[in-house]
Write an enzyme that holds these catalytic residues in place. Sequence first.
Site, PDB file in Angstrom:
ATOM      1  N   ASN A  40       0.814   1.826 -41.159  1.00 56.02           N
ATOM      2  CA  ASN A  40       0.281   0.801 -42.059  1.00 56.02           C
ATOM      3  C   ASN A  40       0.532  -0.604 -41.526  1.00 56.02           C
ATOM      4  O   ASN A  40      -0.348  -1.479 -41.603  1.00 56.02           O
ATOM      5  CB  ASN A  40       0.922   0.946 -43.446  1.00 56.02           C
ATOM      6  CG  ASN A  40       0.272   2.045 -44.273  1.00 56.02           C
ATOM      7  OD1 ASN A  40      -0.914   2.351 -44.097  1.00 56.02           O
ATOM      8  ND2 ASN A  40       1.033   2.648 -45.176  1.00 56.02           N
ATOM      9  N   GLU A  79       3.065   9.543 -48.418  1.00 55.84           N
ATOM     10  CA  GLU A  79       2.695  10.320 -47.249  1.00 55.84           C
ATOM     11  C   GLU A  79       3.291  11.730 -47.300  1.00 55.84           C
ATOM     12  O   GLU A  79       3.383  12.409 -46.277  1.00 55.84           O
ATOM     13  CB  GLU A  79       3.148   9.609 -45.970  1.00 55.84           C
ATOM     14  CG  GLU A  79       4.637   9.476 -45.788  1.00 55.84           C
ATOM     15  CD  GLU A  79       5.227   8.200 -46.410  1.00 55.84           C
ATOM     16  OE1 GLU A  79       6.270   7.750 -45.922  1.00 55.84           O
ATOM     17  OE2 GLU A  79       4.626   7.665 -47.359  1.00 55.84           O
ATOM     18  N   ASP A 113       5.923  15.689 -44.366  1.00 58.71           N
ATOM     19  CA  ASP A 113       5.855  14.239 -44.500  1.00 58.71           C
ATOM     20  C   ASP A 113       5.389  13.660 -43.158  1.00 58.71           C
ATOM     21  O   ASP A 113       5.826  14.106 -42.092  1.00 58.71           O
ATOM     22  CB  ASP A 113       7.258  13.716 -44.866  1.00 58.71           C
ATOM     23  CG  ASP A 113       7.290  12.221 -45.096  1.00 58.71           C
ATOM     24  OD1 ASP A 113       7.152  11.477 -44.108  1.00 58.71           O
ATOM     25  OD2 ASP A 113       7.469  11.811 -46.245  1.00 58.71           O
ATOM     26  N   ASP A 167      -4.950   4.875 -45.021  1.00 56.37           N
ATOM     27  CA  ASP A 167      -5.613   5.784 -45.974  1.00 56.37           C
ATOM     28  C   ASP A 167      -6.461   6.818 -45.247  1.00 56.37           C
ATOM     29  O   ASP A 167      -6.528   7.988 -45.661  1.00 56.37           O
ATOM     30  CB  ASP A 167      -6.478   4.979 -46.943  1.00 56.37           C
ATOM     31  CG  ASP A 167      -5.658   4.233 -47.981  1.00 56.37           C
ATOM     32  OD1 ASP A 167      -4.452   4.514 -48.103  1.00 56.37           O
ATOM     33  OD2 ASP A 167      -6.240   3.377 -48.678  1.00 56.37           O
ATOM     34  N   HIS A 181      -3.618  -0.908 -44.174  1.00 57.04           N
ATOM     35  CA  HIS A 181      -3.606   0.171 -45.171  1.00 57.04           C
ATOM     36  C   HIS A 181      -4.917   0.954 -45.191  1.00 57.04           C
ATOM     37  O   HIS A 181      -4.925   2.142 -45.543  1.00 57.04           O
ATOM     38  CB  HIS A 181      -3.310  -0.419 -46.552  1.00 57.04           C
ATOM     39  CG  HIS A 181      -1.882  -0.833 -46.701  1.00 57.04           C
ATOM     40  ND1 HIS A 181      -0.868   0.057 -46.993  1.00 57.04           N
ATOM     41  CD2 HIS A 181      -1.279  -2.054 -46.578  1.00 57.04           C
ATOM     42  CE1 HIS A 181       0.290  -0.584 -47.068  1.00 57.04           C
ATOM     43  NE2 HIS A 181       0.065  -1.877 -46.809  1.00 57.04           N
TER      44      HIS A 181
END
Length: 346
Positions: free
Chosen positions: A233, A268, A225, A242, A238
């Site tokens: 973010n 994630e 993770d 990404d 965002h």
Amino acid sequence: MTFARDQRHELPLLMVATALPIGVMLLRHFALSMRLYRRNRELQEKVTQLQLAEQLAGVGRWSVDIATRRHRWSEEVCTIVGVPPGTPPTDDLLAGLLVDGLKQMETTFYSHRTDREPFIVEFEVENPRRGTRILRARASNSFSAEGAREQVFMVVQDATDEYLRVAAAERERAEAVAREEEAQLLANTDVLTGLANRRAAMATLDRAIMTARRCRGELGLIVFDIDHFKQVNDEHGHAIGDRVLAEVGRIAARNARDGQLAARIGGEEFLMILAGAPELAVTGAAERLRLAIEAGTSMAPLPNVTVSVGQAMLGPGDTSLSLFARADEALYAAKRGGRNRVALAA
């Protein structure tokens, strides 16, 4: 006087005796002529019917003399190959019409030179009006009493449209298969990273467990993770988040070896399945992955991120869900231990 009278009586009898056989011969000749006329007319009618049948069926007759290599064909073949009716198949004409087809024809003839049963011949012609056409013929050999092949007889038709229909059907089938494969790929792929998605990952894990049970092999699972991803973010947006996910996915895919699967299972969170790997190899793979992501994102024009990794080995009573739960618990143990580290499941 008596002699003269006898001669006058015998003359008509002589004429009758002479004329009667001639008359019989004439009658027989007439009868024979009528029979020949009727047979010729019947034969001509049959030829006309045969020609009409050929026209309706789109087929023609073609023969080849083996010794002289002389070709003969019917009127319908002229139509099929695109030349005026009545055109004879001369060597020059055949050389122009059958550029490669003549070789195709002769090669097939040779391979079937001893056949007593009909066989199929296919060859190409350059039709002056319609371009390259594929002809298909049902052929039969004719042999002499001594067993030497004398002629090849063929019933020919244009098979180009059939080939085009088959090719079109094959293209449609291939396109349908490609669409199905694409749909299947999309259904099993995470669009952002290009890795397997959760559905595909869990199905693969199920199969890997079954194989490990059957072969008494080992199986490792890594769950990792991105640390503080919400902060990425919040600070960078965002779109940048990404790009970070995509870069982590790329690094994970690059580190997955043959027989291993990297997947994004949501947000994630990622996993990697290592079939047939002993625990020491799984631990080494987890540590290499952690270091590769830390180094890789620091060199990219992106926010530098780290990952926390949980590792679990398949146990005797594990299912895919329980194995995943143990690896996930190890992941959270790594986070509680300070992040950017690997933790082993109990």
